[in-house]
Each structure stands twice: as C-alpha cells, then as structure tokens.
Design an enzyme around this catalytic site. Structure first.
Site, mmCIF file in Angstrom:
data_model
loop_
_atom_site.group_PDB
_atom_site.id
_atom_site.type_symbol
_atom_site.label_atom_id
_atom_site.label_comp_id
_atom_site.label_asym_id
_atom_site.label_seq_id
_atom_site.Cartn_x
_atom_site.Cartn_y
_atom_site.Cartn_z
ATOM 1 C CB VAL A 184 1.090 0.114 5.438
ATOM 2 C CG1 VAL A 184 0.801 1.596 5.262
ATOM 3 C CG2 VAL A 184 -0.201 -0.696 5.494
ATOM 4 C CB CYS A 185 4.895 2.744 1.957
ATOM 5 S SG CYS A 185 6.334 3.860 1.923
ATOM 6 C CB VAL A 186 7.455 3.130 7.153
ATOM 7 C CG1 VAL A 186 8.709 3.276 6.323
ATOM 8 C CG2 VAL A 186 7.587 3.900 8.460
ATOM 9 C CG PHE A 200 -1.879 -1.177 1.231
ATOM 10 C CD1 PHE A 200 -3.152 -1.058 0.680
ATOM 11 C CD2 PHE A 200 -1.511 -2.404 1.769
ATOM 12 C CE1 PHE A 200 -4.037 -2.137 0.673
ATOM 13 C CE2 PHE A 200 -2.383 -3.491 1.767
ATOM 14 C CZ PHE A 200 -3.648 -3.350 1.211
ATOM 15 C CB ALA A 241 2.048 4.784 6.832
#
Lengths: 130, 138
Positions: free
Chosen positions: A77-79, A39, A82
């Site tokens: 989820v891409c840090v 994501f 996010a």
C-alpha cells in the site's frame, strides 16, 4: 508470466478493485507469478481491516488477506496515498500519535518506488482503475 | 535507488482533469518516482488530461494544492518527451498556446533549450503506447 498488479480504486464503489482480485486469483490458479500488488489512490481502502460488508457480500479485504496468506503475495500500500486517506499501520499510527491503526493482515505499507520496481521486474504491469 | 539495468520504457498516461479527482496530483508523484529510477520515461496527456497543462491555473479558492508548476521541472528529471493529443485539445477548444511551455536542456547539444511537448494524433498515440514496456494509466 510474471505480473505486477496496480489497484487504483476502492472496493464496493468500483468494479476495478474486485476485477483486480479476480485476475490475481485466476493468474495464480493458471500457474503465473504475481510479483507484487500495489495499491494506489483510493485503492488503499482495499487494505482496511475495519471493513465490515454485509454478510451476503464478498469481503474483498479478507479475500486479499487470504490470498496473500495462501500464495505468499506481496501486497503493498502506497504510504503517501494511505496516510492521506486514513489507512495506517501500527508503526505509522504511533508515529503520528493516532489511537488506532487499520492495516489488514497480509498487507504492508511502503513507497511508490515499489510500484516502479514492479514495472521494471514484472513482464507485465496491469493497471486496474476507472 | 537500484542502479543496475534493465531500463524500461515507461509511459504515464494522464486522462483526467487536474482537480476534479486526485488522480492527476498523485500521478505526478508516480512520475517523479519513476524518474528517480533512471527509466526511459515519457508522459502523455489526452482526453480531459490536457487540462492539466493549461496555463494560469489558480487553486486558491478550491482548497487544493496547486501542482501544475511541477510540470515545468520535468526536463530536470530527465523526461524528454511529453506527448499531447491534438485531437483532445481541439475537442475542448484549446490551442497549443493555452498550455504551459515545457522545455528541457539537451546535454548532447550544448545544453540547447528544446521543447518537451510533441503534438500527436490519436493514431500516433496508439503506436507510442504499443512501443512501451510499462504504461501507467491515470
């Protein structure tokens, strides 16, 4: 076939987020493997456990969590994406002194390298965006 | 970073203007990460994406990070080809001289400085995309 999935749009605004889920479910039902779902961009909002859609609408976040639970999916989820958008797991929230975290069950937060790895390891990487 | 093959052909397709959405800036982050994995990486700019390479951008009045200077470092990240769709350029009244000059130093040719940009048509881009293993579309 082994698929990687990239989701670049948030839920309820763009159909792409919903199509990504439906494709993933259909691929699994057809016996394909999902290497990872990544994501990125506003796609990180698909992982917010604080999402409360009206009862007569699909809860896409819950659907992803359920699918991950049933098929042991890797939902990443891409840090960086996010944190820009206020999507935090407990550890990140604590590190930044925030009083809440909102990562839904079945998702994990990691880096962009997970996307590249999915591109390398999967037979096909499908991008769902606008 | 994983050190073993397989090495794949990655193409990052940039179709959106630099600051109207966050796609361009975050696409560049994905490009730099892909480069770190030692993949065969190229970029393509088409549609409004060609605006990303326009020279002399100034974001100071719109509150957004200025990232286009990073494109000049692509050669240092072992990117060897940046495809620009000339039809998209022409449709927007732009010429090649409006874009950032992008170069790389060719290790195999006594570090000669070479152009990174290849000017292509839409038809050529279709063939280029067809030849990739992974297309990251932004």
């Amino acid at each position: 076939m082994k698929f990687g999935i990239m989701v670049n749009t948030g839920p309820y605004t763009h159909q792409a987020a919903h199509t990504a889920y439906q494709f993933t479910r259909a691929a699994l039902a057809s016996g394909h493997e999902i290497y990872r779902v990544f994501f990125y961009h506003d796609g990180v909002h698909n992982a917010s456990r604080l999402t409360v859609p009206p009862q007569d609408e699909n809860n896409l976040i819950q659907q992803w969590s359920d699918l991950a639970d049933a098929h042991n999916l890797d939902l990443v989820v891409c840090v960086a994406a996010a944190q820009r958008r206020g999507l935090l797991d407990a550890e990140t929230a604590a590190r930044h002194g925030k009083d809440a975290h909102n990562l839904a069950p079945g998702f994990r937060i990691s880096g962009l390298g997970q996307l590249v790895e999915a591109g390398i390891e999967a037979d096909r990487l499908l991008v769902f965006g606008d | 970073m994983p050190s073993s093959p397989p090495t794949k052909r990655f193409l990052c397709v940039n179709r959106k203007a630099p600051h109207g959405t966050g796609y361009a800036a975050e696409a560049l982050e994905a490009v730099l990460m892909t480069a770190a994995f030692d993949q065969r990486l190229s970029l393509a700019f088409l549609d409004d994406g060609v605006y990303q390479l326009v020279q002399g951008q100034d974001t100071s009045d719109i509150g957004l990070k200025h990232f286009s200077a990073t494109f000049k470092a692509l050669g240092d990240f072992d990117v060897r080809t940046v495809y620009v769709d000339v039809e998209s350029l022409e449709a927007r009244g732009l010429t090649p001289s409006d874009l950032l000059p992008l170069h790389y130093e060719d290790e195999a040719d006594d570090w000669a400085v070479k152009d990174l940009i290849q000017w292509v048509t839409r038809a050529q881009l279709a063939e280029i995309m067809d030849a990739q293993d992974v297309v990251l579309s932004f």
